[in-house]
Scaffold this active site. Structure first.
Site, mmCIF file in Angstrom:
data_model
loop_
_atom_site.group_PDB
_atom_site.id
_atom_site.type_symbol
_atom_site.label_atom_id
_atom_site.label_comp_id
_atom_site.label_asym_id
_atom_site.label_seq_id
_atom_site.Cartn_x
_atom_site.Cartn_y
_atom_site.Cartn_z
ATOM 1 N N GLY A 1 29.188 41.896 40.286
ATOM 2 C CA GLY A 1 30.522 41.179 41.002
ATOM 3 C C GLY A 1 30.797 39.800 40.583
ATOM 4 N N SER B 1 40.300 48.874 38.088
ATOM 5 C CA SER B 1 41.154 48.206 38.610
ATOM 6 C C SER B 1 40.520 48.187 40.129
ATOM 7 C CB SER B 1 42.350 49.047 38.875
ATOM 8 O OG SER B 1 43.344 48.574 39.594
ATOM 9 N N ASN B 2 40.744 46.966 40.964
ATOM 10 C CA ASN B 2 40.281 46.728 42.240
ATOM 11 C C ASN B 2 41.361 47.473 43.068
ATOM 12 O OD1 ASN B 2 38.504 44.502 42.276
ATOM 13 N ND2 ASN B 2 39.849 43.431 41.160
ATOM 14 N N SER C 1 32.426 42.538 43.326
ATOM 15 C CA SER C 1 32.399 44.106 43.303
ATOM 16 C C SER C 1 31.236 45.055 43.546
ATOM 17 C CB SER C 1 33.232 44.421 41.778
ATOM 18 O OG SER C 1 34.618 43.969 41.619
ATOM 19 N N PHE D 1 47.236 36.644 41.713
ATOM 20 C CA PHE D 1 46.729 35.160 40.963
ATOM 21 C C PHE D 1 47.705 34.940 39.743
ATOM 22 C CE2 PHE D 1 43.052 36.777 43.573
ATOM 23 C CZ PHE D 1 42.713 35.590 44.138
ATOM 24 N N ALA D 2 49.022 35.074 40.021
ATOM 25 C CA ALA D 2 49.809 35.108 38.726
ATOM 26 C C ALA D 2 50.040 33.620 38.318
ATOM 27 C CB ALA D 2 51.148 35.857 39.081
ATOM 28 N N THR D 3 49.919 32.819 39.207
ATOM 29 C CA THR D 3 50.032 31.305 38.762
ATOM 30 C C THR D 3 48.959 30.542 39.065
ATOM 31 O OG1 THR D 3 50.886 30.644 41.017
ATOM 32 C CG2 THR D 3 52.645 31.721 39.317
#
Length: 367
Positions: free
Chosen positions: A279, A140-141, A40, A101-103
């Site tokens: 980052g 938030s990205n 970041s 990247f929910a799972t």
């Protein structure tokens, strides 16, 4: 900690050092000049690009984003969210990373996936809002993916090409670039993710397509280049005085030691005020901070992330690695090895400048 590398500056005196190994299999040592995924910290570069266009009159900071990107941010949001709100994270827009990247399987499954930034923007806008526009700071990205698309709209170039030409080259950086694939081309360490013990042993993610982060987090750099960049920025080499003042106009965050400007944070330490960013991507974490006059600087990268143990509530615990890093930063910035400096040792405080706030805890990986 497997390996770390750092560059420090005090006045005209400079130091670079490295410790540990870059590859756990071969035992190859780290070197101070290693190229590193800076996550970041990319946001500062993107914000500089946008503010250069503000200077030229092509963008207005307080104009609604719907004026420039009506097809992506239509309706009420497009009318109420301003460019400034994107850059200081007060837009309330959700983060697309949560959907990607929910799972557990998605961490490995996205290793070579090429994401379109418009797809990322739509995912973030579709996500649950983090707040109302302008109400408070919510990292938030997606804000900086939209900032990159804004740059593309007004310049007619890809944001990566614009930032390379007008920010990276203008700052005189020789080892900073947007990778064109999942592979890094220069001398670099392998980058290991422990996922708080979920990956045991830690897994190598040095080969990874960072298109999911784009103009929010995909740059590669060296520690010496980062010091040069922030010295050029704060010294007025990249922005006119009016735009630099806007960049350093901050809003409060959940961390009382940290205020956030436009792609830039201000950290208050007992020895003074420092500007920079941090980052965190899989296997690579970076901190870069500079005094306002550029005379005192510290950039630090390391190649093992989320190394802490979790307590009974699932929160990372401060350990010897965190204390050692705090001592290094305290010595570099304040001239004394004081690991008790605020924000330097807590591995997961709200919006700590030293633990990337954009990164939610990873879903538990399958062993």
């Amino acid at each position: 900690m497997y390996g770390a590398y750092s560059a420090v500056r005090s006045g005209t005196a400079e130091w670079q050092g490295a410790s540990g190994i870059a590859d756990v299999d071969s035992g190859r040592p780290t070197t101070p000049q290693m190229e590193h995924r800076i996550g970041s910290i990319t946001k500062t570069f993107t914000a500089v690009g946008v503010l250069q266009q503000v200077r030229k009159g092509h963008i207005e900071l307080d104009a609604p984003i719907g004026r420039y990107l009506p097809e992506l941010v239509p309706g009420e949001r497009g009318r109420t969210i301003t460019v400034r709100m994107l850059l200081n994270h007060t837009s309330g827009i959700g983060d697309h990373a949560g959907a990607i990247f929910a799972t557990a399987d998605s961490i490995e499954g996205n290793r070579f996936h090429q994401f379109d930034p418009r797809e990322l923007a739509r995912l973030g806008l579709k996500a649950e809002p983090l707040g109302k526009p302008g109400q408070a700071h919510h990292y938030s990205n997606t804000n900086f993916v939209l900032a990159g698309l804004l740059l593309q709209k007004v310049t007619g170039k890809s944001p990566e090409a614009y930032i390379t030409e007008h920010v990276i080259r203008k700052a005189g950086l020789r080892h900073t670039y947007f990778p064109r694939s999942a592979y890094l081309t220069g001398p670099h360490s392998k980058m290991y993710e422990a996922a708080y013990g979920g990956f045991n042993p830690p897994r190598d993610f040095s080969v990874y397509n960072l298109s999911w982060a784009g103009t929010a987090g995909s740059l590669v750099s060296t520690m010496a280049d980062l010091n040069r960049f922030y010295r050029a920025l704060l010294g007025g080499e990249l922005l006119a005085p009016a735009q630099l003042r806007q960049m350093k106009t901050t809003v409060p965050t959940e961390d009382r030691t940290l205020r956030y400007g436009l792609g830039l944070f201000r950290l208050q330490l007992p020895c003074g005020e420092f500007w920079g960013h941090n980052g965190l991507v899989l296997g690579a974490e970076t901190w870069s901070m500079s005094s306002a006059d550029g005379r005192r600087q510290m950039s630090l990268g390391f190649n093992l992330t989320r190394h802490q143990k979790l307590d009974g509530n699932g929160h990372p615990e401060t350990g010897p690695i965190d204390v050692a890093m705090g001592a290094h930063i305290g010595q570099a910035l304040c001239g004394k090895s004081d690991s008790r400096l605020p924000g330097l040792t807590d591995p997961n405080p709200p919006h700590s400048p030293l633990v990337a706030p954009q990164e939610r805890p990873l879903p538990a990986p399958r062993r």
